[in-house]
Scaffold this active site. Structure first.
Site, PDB file in Angstrom:
ATOM      1  N   ALA A  36      39.012  46.311  46.044  1.00 41.93           N
ATOM      2  CA  ALA A  36      37.474  46.832  46.295  1.00 41.93           C
ATOM      3  C   ALA A  36      37.081  46.751  47.653  1.00 41.93           C
ATOM      4  CB  ALA A  36      36.445  46.048  45.268  1.00 41.93           C
ATOM      5  N   ARG A  58      33.389  40.705  43.922  1.00 36.73           N
ATOM      6  CA  ARG A  58      33.545  39.597  44.327  1.00 36.73           C
ATOM      7  C   ARG A  58      33.212  38.877  45.423  1.00 36.73           C
ATOM      8  NH1 ARG A  58      36.614  40.657  40.096  1.00 36.73           N
ATOM      9  NH2 ARG A  58      36.912  39.321  38.228  1.00 36.73           N
ATOM     10  N   GLN A  76      43.502  49.088  42.463  1.00 35.39           N
ATOM     11  CA  GLN A  76      42.508  48.501  41.346  1.00 35.39           C
ATOM     12  C   GLN A  76      41.541  49.349  41.388  1.00 35.39           C
ATOM     13  OE1 GLN A  76      42.673  44.541  43.360  1.00 35.39           O
ATOM     14  NE2 GLN A  76      43.053  43.544  41.323  1.00 35.39           N
ATOM     15  N   HIS A  95      43.268  50.537  36.916  1.00 39.57           N
ATOM     16  CA  HIS A  95      42.156  50.348  36.010  1.00 39.57           C
ATOM     17  C   HIS A  95      41.547  51.829  35.998  1.00 39.57           C
ATOM     18  CE1 HIS A  95      41.943  46.055  38.218  1.00 39.57           C
ATOM     19  NE2 HIS A  95      42.659  45.989  37.122  1.00 39.57           N
ATOM     20  N   CYS A 104      35.801  59.651  25.235  1.00 39.69           N
ATOM     21  CA  CYS A 104      35.038  59.137  23.680  1.00 39.69           C
ATOM     22  C   CYS A 104      36.001  58.048  23.225  1.00 39.69           C
ATOM     23  CB  CYS A 104      35.126  60.512  22.809  1.00 39.69           C
ATOM     24  SG  CYS A 104      34.526  59.920  21.227  1.00 39.69           S
ATOM     25  N   CYS A 116      29.433  61.519  22.764  1.00 38.33           N
ATOM     26  CA  CYS A 116      30.469  62.689  22.772  1.00 38.33           C
ATOM     27  C   CYS A 116      29.789  63.809  22.073  1.00 38.33           C
ATOM     28  CB  CYS A 116      31.668  62.186  22.137  1.00 38.33           C
ATOM     29  SG  CYS A 116      32.827  63.583  21.901  1.00 38.33           S
ATOM     30  N   CYS A 121      32.275  64.889  18.783  1.00 36.73           N
ATOM     31  CA  CYS A 121      32.121  64.205  17.601  1.00 36.73           C
ATOM     32  C   CYS A 121      31.019  62.803  17.524  1.00 36.73           C
ATOM     33  CB  CYS A 121      33.529  63.232  17.294  1.00 36.73           C
ATOM     34  SG  CYS A 121      33.619  61.571  18.487  1.00 36.73           S
ATOM     35  N   ASN A 165      42.660  41.285  54.203  1.00 40.19           N
ATOM     36  CA  ASN A 165      41.460  40.893  53.321  1.00 40.19           C
ATOM     37  C   ASN A 165      40.319  39.828  54.084  1.00 40.19           C
ATOM     38  OD1 ASN A 165      40.342  41.121  50.882  1.00 40.19           O
ATOM     39  ND2 ASN A 165      40.396  39.188  50.504  1.00 40.19           N
ATOM     40  N   ILE A 218      38.828  45.952  57.854  1.00 45.46           N
ATOM     41  CA  ILE A 218      39.707  47.071  57.145  1.00 45.46           C
ATOM     42  C   ILE A 218      39.775  48.096  57.675  1.00 45.46           C
ATOM     43  CG2 ILE A 218      40.663  47.997  54.928  1.00 45.46           C
ATOM     44  CD1 ILE A 218      39.396  45.544  53.336  1.00 45.46           C
TER      45      ILE A 218
END
Length: 250
Positions: free
Chosen positions: A12, A24, A91, A111, A119, A144, A147, A210, A228
């Site tokens: 992230a 986090r 991620q 992810h 759906c 959806c 359906c 990080n 970063i």
């Protein structure tokens, strides 16, 4: 012998300069809203229409679809353009690596993606922009259109399994690369975080970029705490300039 493979593992923190909050960190989403984690937890989401309403509003407020790649994303794309064998394991669900120009086939989204919805009943996929337009138009919990089933972002929520094929590809990259750069991740969410140790154990040079400490810092050949947006472009420029790639980066 071919050129060594460089793997970039992004979390992230890679996208905060693009205006997308992390989860986090000191100013992360989980710290700002006590029960925010429920909004991306599958069991809560499926059981409670109010949770779904708040989840759609959160996605609209974050504005990920309007985010643009930052200097770090662009530096990764430039690494590929420089002819360095590259794979990106992320991620993140924002699609900014692809928007920056990195080949989509070289990006493994552990992810899923927030740029699409699926759906939960018939599994039909459509665009997130379409779903958010329906929310803005007065549908707090859009269903959806095919359906009537519950729609969710095409992301892996807490309580869902990672796509086994995507994970297997990521594991293969981690075990096969010669340089593994983990950037903007606390390396706490498993099984994704263990890719760093897999790479190190397989003999790759592990570099962690990080702001906070991670559980894998002691395994790293280099730990960079600088922002970063400047640190990653500088690091990748060093990798590009180093013809052997495996020489000491210091």
């Amino acid at each position: 012998m071919g050129k060594p493979l460089v793997a970039v593992f992004s979390g992230a923190g890679m996208s905060t300069d693009s205006g997308i909050p992390d989860y986090r960190g000191p100013q992360g989403l989980w710290r700002r809203e006590a029960d925010a984690e429920k909004l991306v937890t599958y069991a809560y989401y499926m059981a409670d229409p109010e949770i779904r309403r708040r989840s759609w509003l959160m996605r609209a407020e974050i504005g990920a679809l309007g985010a643009r790649p930052n200097a770090a994303h662009l530096a990764v794309a430039e690494l590929e353009r420089a002819g360095i064998p590259l794979r990106v394991i992320t991620q993140n669900v924002d699609g900014l690596h692809q928007l920056a120009g990195t080949s989509a086939r070289k990006v493994f989204e552990l992810h899923g993606t927030a740029r699409a919805v699926v759906c939960t009943a018939c599994h039909a996929r459509s665009g997130m922009d379409e779903a958010l337009a329906r929310v803005a138009g007065g549908e707090p919990d859009p269903a959806c259109l095919g359906c009537g089933g519950i729609l969710k972002a095409a992301t892996v929520m807490f309580g869902e399994r990672l796509d086994p094929e995507v994970l297997a590809q990521a594991v293969s990259v981690a075990k096969g690369c010669q340089v593994f750069v983990a950037v903007g991740s606390t390396l706490q969410v498993q099984p994704a975080a263990s890719l760093a140790s897999m790479a190190a154990e397989a003999g790759a040079r592990l570099i962690i970029v990080n702001a906070q400490e991670t559980p894998y810092d002691s395994l790293a050949d280099e730990v960079i705490r600088e922002p970063i947006g400047t640190a990653l472009p500088a690091l990748l420029a060093r990798i590009t300039a180093d013809g052997a790639l495996l020489q000491d980066f210091g």
